[in-house]
Motif scaffolding. Structure first.
Motif, short mmCIF file in Angstrom:
data_model
loop_
_atom_site.label_atom_id
_atom_site.label_comp_id
_atom_site.label_asym_id
_atom_site.label_seq_id
_atom_site.Cartn_x
_atom_site.Cartn_y
_atom_site.Cartn_z
N ALA A 94 1.05 -1.10 -0.18
CA ALA A 94 0.18 0.19 -0.44
C ALA A 94 0.67 1.36 0.09
O ALA A 94 0.20 2.12 -0.96
CB ALA A 94 -1.34 -0.29 1.25
N ALA A 129 -5.45 -1.01 -4.52
CA ALA A 129 -5.90 -1.46 -4.45
C ALA A 129 -4.23 -2.84 -3.89
O ALA A 129 -4.01 -2.85 -4.36
CB ALA A 129 -6.56 -2.69 -5.34
N THR A 163 -7.39 -4.53 8.37
CA THR A 163 -7.85 -3.38 9.20
C THR A 163 -7.13 -2.51 9.44
O THR A 163 -7.55 -0.99 8.61
CB THR A 163 -8.71 -3.88 10.16
N THR A 166 -5.42 -0.51 5.60
CA THR A 166 -6.26 0.21 5.24
C THR A 166 -7.20 1.11 4.75
O THR A 166 -6.98 2.41 4.96
CB THR A 166 -7.87 -0.59 4.36
N PRO A 182 -7.38 0.12 -0.19
CA PRO A 182 -8.82 -0.65 0.05
C PRO A 182 -7.50 -2.26 -0.04
O PRO A 182 -6.78 -2.30 -0.85
CB PRO A 182 -10.05 -1.14 -1.14
N VAL A 183 -7.91 -2.98 1.32
CA VAL A 183 -8.21 -3.74 1.37
C VAL A 183 -8.78 -5.24 0.89
O VAL A 183 -10.06 -5.03 1.88
CB VAL A 183 -6.64 -4.70 2.08
N ALA A 202 -11.94 -5.47 -3.68
CA ALA A 202 -10.92 -4.73 -3.59
C ALA A 202 -10.33 -3.57 -4.32
O ALA A 202 -10.57 -1.93 -4.53
CB ALA A 202 -9.20 -5.47 -3.46
#
Length: 164
Positions: free
Chosen positions: A72, A78, A105, A108, A114-115, A149
């Motif tokens: 990320a 994504a 969590t 992201t 977005p994961v 994602a």
């Protein structure tokens, strides 16, 4: 079955996704299940017109968050995390599941990337096989994780513009 009631994504949710940078990070434990999850992820990427997604393998599910965070931070639009944890006779299952869930969590939320959560947490091997997207499986969680994602990345791009 958990797949009942899944959202149906309209074309506008997945419009203009071909140039998104997507990475898939996958655990190595439970080879048959992981092969199914990865195949499902690859099918989804192909259906979405996304070529050249990065794939990274890590030893296990517990290692997914650190790899997802680095990806990320490296500018991917994504990240998809794929893993499987099968309950055993010790609390290890609970620790790994909680660590992976909270870690992904956190990735992201901290990064805004977005994961896709493609981590199977199953009571037995048959439950994992039923969700792995293999021939005869009831569900294809690798495919679902990519779609979720990428749809989220596309929605964010539509609302906010390209990621910088």
């Amino acid at each position: 079955m958990a797949g009942h009631g899944a959202p149906v994504l309209s074309p506008e949710n997945l419009d203009n996704t071909a140039d998104l940078r997507v990475a898939v990070v996958a655990a190595q434990w439970h080879r048959q299940v992981m092969d199914g999850l990865l195949d499902g992820a690859r099918r989804a990427l192909k259906e979405l017109g996304i070529d050249g997604a990065t794939e990274l393998r890590v030893p296990g599910t517990f290692e997914l968050p650190v790899a997802a965070k680095r990806l990320a931070d490296a500018g991917y639009d994504a990240v998809v995390a794929l893993g499987v944890v099968i309950r055993g006779g010790t609390p290890h299952f609970d620790y790994v599941c909680q660590g992976a869930t909270l870690g992904l969590t956190q990735v992201t939320v901290d990064t805004g990337v977005p994961v896709g959560f493609g981590v199977l947490t199953c009571d037995d091997e048959q439950q994992a096989l039923d969700r792995a997207g293999l021939p005869g499986s009831a569900e294809d969680k690798g495919h679902e994780a990519v779609t979720a994602a990428v749809a989220t990345a596309a929605a964010l791009r539509g609302a906010l513009g390209p990621r910088r």
